[in-house]
Write an enzyme that holds these catalytic residues in place. Structure first.
Site, PDB file in Angstrom:
ATOM      1  N   SER A 137       0.724  -1.336  -0.005  1.00 18.69           N
ATOM      2  CA  SER A 137       0.034  -0.106   0.062  1.00 18.69           C
ATOM      3  C   SER A 137       0.899   1.233  -0.111  1.00 18.69           C
ATOM      4  O   SER A 137       1.984   1.083   0.418  1.00 18.69           O
ATOM      5  CB  SER A 137      -0.773  -0.015   1.113  1.00 18.69           C
ATOM      6  OG  SER A 137      -1.333   1.418   1.553  1.00 18.69           O
ATOM      7  N   TYR A 150      -2.042  -1.172  10.524  1.00 14.39           N
ATOM      8  CA  TYR A 150      -1.910  -1.114   9.093  1.00 14.39           C
ATOM      9  C   TYR A 150      -0.790  -0.705   8.556  1.00 14.39           C
ATOM     10  O   TYR A 150       0.007  -1.270   7.779  1.00 14.39           O
ATOM     11  CB  TYR A 150      -3.218  -0.464   8.572  1.00 14.39           C
ATOM     12  CG  TYR A 150      -3.477  -0.726   7.181  1.00 14.39           C
ATOM     13  CD1 TYR A 150      -4.121  -1.613   6.648  1.00 14.39           C
ATOM     14  CD2 TYR A 150      -2.963   0.067   5.916  1.00 14.39           C
ATOM     15  CE1 TYR A 150      -4.422  -2.166   5.338  1.00 14.39           C
ATOM     16  CE2 TYR A 150      -3.008  -0.239   4.707  1.00 14.39           C
ATOM     17  CZ  TYR A 150      -3.607  -1.351   4.359  1.00 14.39           C
ATOM     18  OH  TYR A 150      -3.997  -1.525   2.940  1.00 14.39           O
TER      19      TYR A 150
END
Length: 255
Positions: A137, A150
């Site tokens: 990401s 995350y």
């Protein structure tokens, strides 16, 4: 075999039943790979596997019994393309972040990829060919508030991918990350509501005020765009590409 073809290759995509994972499954299958759709959604995985003439692996990767050496040896037999895609998200300030949620995210998005990579490398080394593709990401490169677990998991995944590249290079195995910005998936749709609550703003303002403020291109990434890049990285065309992180973030990380 044409350089872009994946005919004769056997791939597994975790979290493959929906969203980014489903797009990756379709892209790999379109190039000729036999794709194993790994997901805890048994029905979704089997339906997509039937669509692409692949197979399904109904699995909860957070179940310790599912990721034992014996279980992984059986599930991953013959796999020469591994796509680590499964992920979850929780949004909270650090002081309010539940430790159980933090551990669950680190487990699924960092520890499980390590276990899967560890399981497939010996057979890839023997074959002299392997592709490890980690769906990271922009948060593997940049941080955002309220996403401590995350961001930590994706930063760790980027590092794991680079170590895998260094160890695997002499054996014909490449390892890379694909690092998109916000992708048009159910997970992102849920984040819009969570971000609105966390920041105290209407959901209609989340994209413009929170998610896309750093992007030069003001739209969400389409899942098929991610799938196309993954399929290329899996091919022989990308044989010299390893240890890299391909951003797909509309210019976010260029700042």
């Amino acid at each position: 075999m044409p350089s872009g073809s994946l005919t004769g290759r056997r791939a597994v995509v975790t979290g493959g039943a929906s969203g980014i994972g489903a797009a990756i499954v379709r892209s790999l299958a379109e190039r000729g790979a036999h794709v194993i759709v790994a997901d805890m959604d048994d029905h979704g995985a089997s339906s997509l596997a039937e669509e692409v003439d692949g197979s399904s692996w109904p699995v909860n990767l957070l179940d310790p019994q599912a990721v034992t050496d014996a279980a992984l040896a059986e599930a991953l037999d013959g796999v020469d393309i591994l796509v680590n895609n499964a992920g979850i998200q929780r949004i909270n300030p650090i002081q309010n972040f539940a430790p159980d949620d933090f551990h669950r995210i680190i487990n699924l998005m960092l520890e499980v990829p390590f276990l899967l990579i560890r399981a497939v490398l010996p057979q890839m080394y023997t074959a002299g060919f392997g592709r490890i593709i980690n769906v990271s990401s922009v948060h593997g490169l940049r941080a955002s508030p309220f996403k401590s677990a995350y961001v930590a998991a994706k930063h760790g995944l980027e590092g794991l991918s680079k170590v895998t590249a260094l160890e695997g290079g002499a054996h014909g195995v490449t390892s890379n990350c694909v690092s998109p910005g916000y992708v048009r998936t159910p997970l992102v749709e849920k984040q819009i509501a969570d971000q609105a609550a966390a920041h105290g703003i209407p959901e209609s303002e989340v994209l413009s005020r929170i998610m896309l403020t750093e992007s030069a291109i003001k739209r969400l990434v389409e899942p098929a765009e991610v799938g196309s890049l993954v399929a290329w990285l899996a091919s022989t065309e990308a044989a010299m590409v390893t240890g890299s992180s391909y951003t797909m973030d509309g210019g976010w990380s260029a700042r």
